[in-house]
Design a protein around this motif. Structure first.
Motif, PDB file in Angstrom:
ATOM      1  N   PRO A 106       0.791  -1.227   0.000  1.00 33.58           N
ATOM      2  CA  PRO A 106       0.000   0.000   0.000  1.00 33.58           C
ATOM      3  C   PRO A 106       0.827   1.283   0.000  1.00 33.58           C
ATOM      4  N   LEU A 107       2.069   1.227   0.503  1.00 33.33           N
ATOM      5  CA  LEU A 107       2.864   2.449   0.621  1.00 33.33           C
ATOM      6  C   LEU A 107       3.939   2.562  -0.452  1.00 33.33           C
ATOM      7  N   VAL A 108       4.691   1.502  -0.679  1.00 33.81           N
ATOM      8  CA  VAL A 108       5.797   1.591  -1.630  1.00 33.81           C
ATOM      9  C   VAL A 108       5.492   0.893  -2.952  1.00 33.81           C
ATOM     10  N   GLY A 109       4.334   0.262  -3.043  1.00 32.78           N
ATOM     11  CA  GLY A 109       3.968  -0.403  -4.294  1.00 32.78           C
ATOM     12  C   GLY A 109       3.733   0.595  -5.415  1.00 32.78           C
ATOM     13  N   ALA A 110       3.936   0.148  -6.632  1.00 33.24           N
ATOM     14  CA  ALA A 110       3.722   1.008  -7.796  1.00 33.24           C
ATOM     15  C   ALA A 110       2.248   1.376  -7.935  1.00 33.24           C
ATOM     16  N   ALA A 111       1.993   2.491  -8.577  1.00 31.13           N
ATOM     17  CA  ALA A 111       0.620   2.951  -8.785  1.00 31.13           C
ATOM     18  C   ALA A 111      -0.159   1.931  -9.622  1.00 31.13           C
ATOM     19  N   LEU A 112      -1.473   1.956  -9.454  1.00 26.60           N
ATOM     20  CA  LEU A 112      -2.337   1.075 -10.228  1.00 26.60           C
ATOM     21  C   LEU A 112      -2.451   1.579 -11.663  1.00 26.60           C
ATOM     22  N   ALA A 113      -3.179   0.838 -12.466  1.00 27.42           N
ATOM     23  CA  ALA A 113      -3.245   1.115 -13.906  1.00 27.42           C
ATOM     24  C   ALA A 113      -3.978   2.426 -14.187  1.00 27.42           C
ATOM     25  N   SER A 114      -3.617   3.029 -15.298  1.00 26.17           N
ATOM     26  CA  SER A 114      -4.263   4.261 -15.751  1.00 26.17           C
ATOM     27  C   SER A 114      -5.526   3.934 -16.546  1.00 26.17           C
ATOM     28  N   GLN A 115      -6.295   4.960 -16.850  1.00 29.77           N
ATOM     29  CA  GLN A 115      -7.516   4.749 -17.629  1.00 29.77           C
ATOM     30  C   GLN A 115      -7.232   4.158 -19.014  1.00 29.77           C
ATOM     31  N   PRO A 116      -6.214   4.634 -19.755  1.00 30.26           N
ATOM     32  CA  PRO A 116      -5.946   4.003 -21.061  1.00 30.26           C
ATOM     33  C   PRO A 116      -5.606   2.517 -20.952  1.00 30.26           C
TER      34      PRO A 116
END
Length: 457
Positions: A106-116
Motif C-alpha cells: 500500500p505504501l511503496v507499491g507502484a501505482a495502479l493502472a491508468s484509464q488508457p
C-alpha cells in the motif's frame, strides 16, 4: 509531511471559536479504509481469481506492469466502492487501500493502472472469454451456496429483462419501442433457496436493444441447470418468469427438464372467456360502490402452438383509478404446480417482484448501466465485472446477517462499512490500518470482519 512542500488548503472563519484550516496533506491515508472487507470476501469466494483466469493475456509479459488479475481487481473493487467509470482510475491509482486490494504494497507499491490501460484491457476481451467469465461467475455463486445450503430442497430461478439506455455510438444500441429509447436490453438472473427471501445474482447478459424478452434464455438455462443438478442433486428446481417469456419452446424445455414453472402470459379472447364467470361478480360489486375483491380460478388451456394442455391460473380483478372508468384486469399464469390458484399467484408468482429491488441496486448503486464503450463485447465485460462486485456485496450482506447491516442496501453498506478514513503503516512484518475511534458502526464492522476470517486481537 515534507515541510518543504506547500500544499493548497482552505481556511474557515466563524465555524468555531478558533480558525479552521483544511489541508489535503495526509500521506499514506485513504477514505476507503473499510473496503478490506471486500478483499476478504473475494479471497473466501475465489471470485476474481476464477474470473481473471478466463482471460487470455497475449501481451509481451516482459513489458507488462499490471497483470490481468490486478486489472480485474482494480475495476472490481473500484466499482464496489463507487468508482464505476474507467476515468476514476486516476483518482484511485495511488490510493494505498486500492493498491492493497490489488495485491500491491500500500505504501511503496507502484501505482495502479491508468484509464488508457484499463480501456485496452476492456476492449481486448473475446466472445469466448465472455462466455467463460459468465460461467465462472455462476459457478462461484453456486459453489458458495452449495457450502451454505447442502440440503436445499428447492431452488428458484428468476429471470428478468431490464433496459439500459445508451447515449452514444455503442454497437448494438438499438431503438426499443416499449421503452421509447435507444438502449441495450440486459437479462438478469437470480437464484433463491427454499423459503429464503434473498435473491442472489448469478448472471447478467447484455443484449441488443431490440431483443425479445426471452432471447438468450434457453442458452443460459442449458448452461445453468447441469451445474445446479450437480451441486444440489436432490433439490427441486422452479422457474418464475413474466409474460415476455411465454412460448411453446420454453414450456417443452421445462417439461423435458422436469422443472416446476410459473409463467405469466398475455390475455387473449379464449382466456378472457374462461375468466368471464369470475369477472362478472367483481364488476357487479364495483357498480354497487364496493371495493373489488380479486377472484381466483383455473382452466385447462392449449394454445395452437402448444404440444398439450396446461394448467392456467386466473386472477380476476378490476382496476380503479380516480376520474376514470373501472377497467377489467384479469391475469393469467401457466404452471404445473398443484396447489391452489390463490396460493400460486400471491405466494409464488408475486414473490418474484423483489427482483426489481435487486435491479435497482445494480443500476443506482453500482451503475451497471455505465455501458459507454463503443464495443459491445467491452460493455459485456463491464457488466460482468459489475455483477461480480454485486456478488461480493451480497456475500458481505450475508455475513452481516446478525448486525444492523443485515438488510442494508448497497449504498448503505458502502457508507457504513467502506467509507472510513484510514491511516496506513507498513513494516517488514505487517500492515496496520488505523481507523477512527468514533466510527459509528465499528462494532458491526468488527463482527463482519470476524465472519469473513479476521481474528480478534
Amino acid at each position: 509531511m515534507d515541510n518543504h512542500i506547500t500544499k493548497q488548503g482552505v481556511l474557515f472563519r466563524g465555524l468555531s471559536k478558533k480558525a479552521v484550516w483544511m489541508h489535503f496533506d495526509q500521506e499514506h491515508a485513504s477514505s476507503d479504509g473499510g473496503a478490506v472487507l471486500l478483499k476478504a470476501c473475494d479471497e473466501r469466494l475465489g471470485l476474481s481469481a476464477a474470473m481473471a483466469a478466463c482471460l487470455r493475456d497475449v501481451r509481451q509479459q516482459a513489458k507488462v506492469d499490471h497483470s490481468y488479475l490486478e486489472l480485474f481487481q482494480q475495476r472490481l473493487f473500484g466499482i464496489a466502492c463507487g468508482y464505476a467509470d474507467g476515468n476514476d482510475a486516476a483518482r484511485i491509482a495511488d490510493d494505498p487501500i486500492f493498491k492493497l486490494l490489488a495485491g500491491r504494497d500500500p505504501l511503496v507499491g507502484a501505482a495502479l493502472a491508468s484509464q488508457p490501460t484499463l480501456s485496452r484491457f476492456e476492449n481486448a476481451v473475446s466472445q469466448g472469454e465472455l462466455l467463460r467469465l459468465s460461467e465462472a461467475l455462476a459457478e462461484t455463486v453456486i459453489a458458495r451456496h452449495r457450502r451454505r445450503k447442502r440440503k436445499a430442497r428447492r431452488i428458484t430461478i428468476d429471470l428478468d429483462p431490464t433496459h439500459d439506455p445508451t447515449h452514444g455510438e455503442q454497437q448494438l444500441s438499438l431503438f426499443n419501442g416499449f421503452y421509447d429509447t435507444w438502449c441495450y436490453l440486459p437479462l438478469a438472473g437470480f437464484l433463491s433457496f427454499d423459503k429464503e427471501p434473498d435473491q442472489y445474482l448469478f448472471g447478467y447478459l447484455l443484449r441488443p436493444g431490440n431483443a425479445a424478452a426471452k432471447a438468450g434464455c434457453l442458452g443460459l438455462l442449458k448452461r445453468l441447470l447441469p451445474r445446479l443438478h450437480q451441486a444440489f442433486p436432490r433439490a427441486t428446481i422452479r422457474i418464475r418468469l413474466d409474460a415476455g417469456f411465454a412460448g411453446p419452446e420454453l414450456y417443452q424445455f421445462f417439461d423435458a427438464e422436469r422443472l416446476e414453472y410459473v409463467v405469466c402470459m398475455s390475455k387473449n379472447n379464449t382466456l378472457a372467456g374462461f375468466a368471464e364467470p369470475l369477472m362478472a361478480p367483481i364488476r357487479a360489486a364495483v357498480a354497487a360502490g364496493e371495493d373489488p375483491v380479486p377472484g381466483f380460478g383455473e382452466c385447462a388451456y392449449q394454445a395452437r402452438s402448444w404440444n398439450r394442455e396446461r394448467r392456467v391460473i386466473i386472477k380476476a380483478d378490476v382496476t380503479l383509478h380516480p376520474n376514470r372508468q373501472p377497467k377489467d384486469n384479469p391475469r393469467f399464469i401457466v404452471t404445473n404446480l398443484k396447489t391452489t390458484p390463490k396460493f400460486i399467484y400471491e405466494q409464488v408468482y408475486c414473490a418474484r417482484g423483489d427482483i426489481e429491488n435487486r435491479i435497482k441496486e445494480l443500476k443506482h448503486a453500482l451503475e451497471i448501466d455505465r455501458t459507454s464503450c463503443t464495443s459491445f463485447k467491452a460493455n459485456q465485460l463491464r457488466v460482468l465485472m459489475t455483477a461480480a462486485a454485486y456478488v461480493l456485496l451480497q456475500e458481505l450482506r450475508l455475513k452481516a446477517r446478525h448486525t444492523g447491516c443485515a438488510r442494508a442496501q448497497v449504498n448503505t453498506l458502502r457508507l457504513r462499512l467502506f467509507k472510513l478514513g484510514a491511516w496506513i503503516e507498513s513494516s517488514v512484518r505487517r500492515i496496520v490500518l488505523h481507523l477512527p475511534v468514533s466510527t459509528p458502526y465499528a462494532s458491526d464492522w468488527r463482527r463482519i470482519a470476524r465472519a469473513v476470517g479476521a481474528v480478534p486481537t
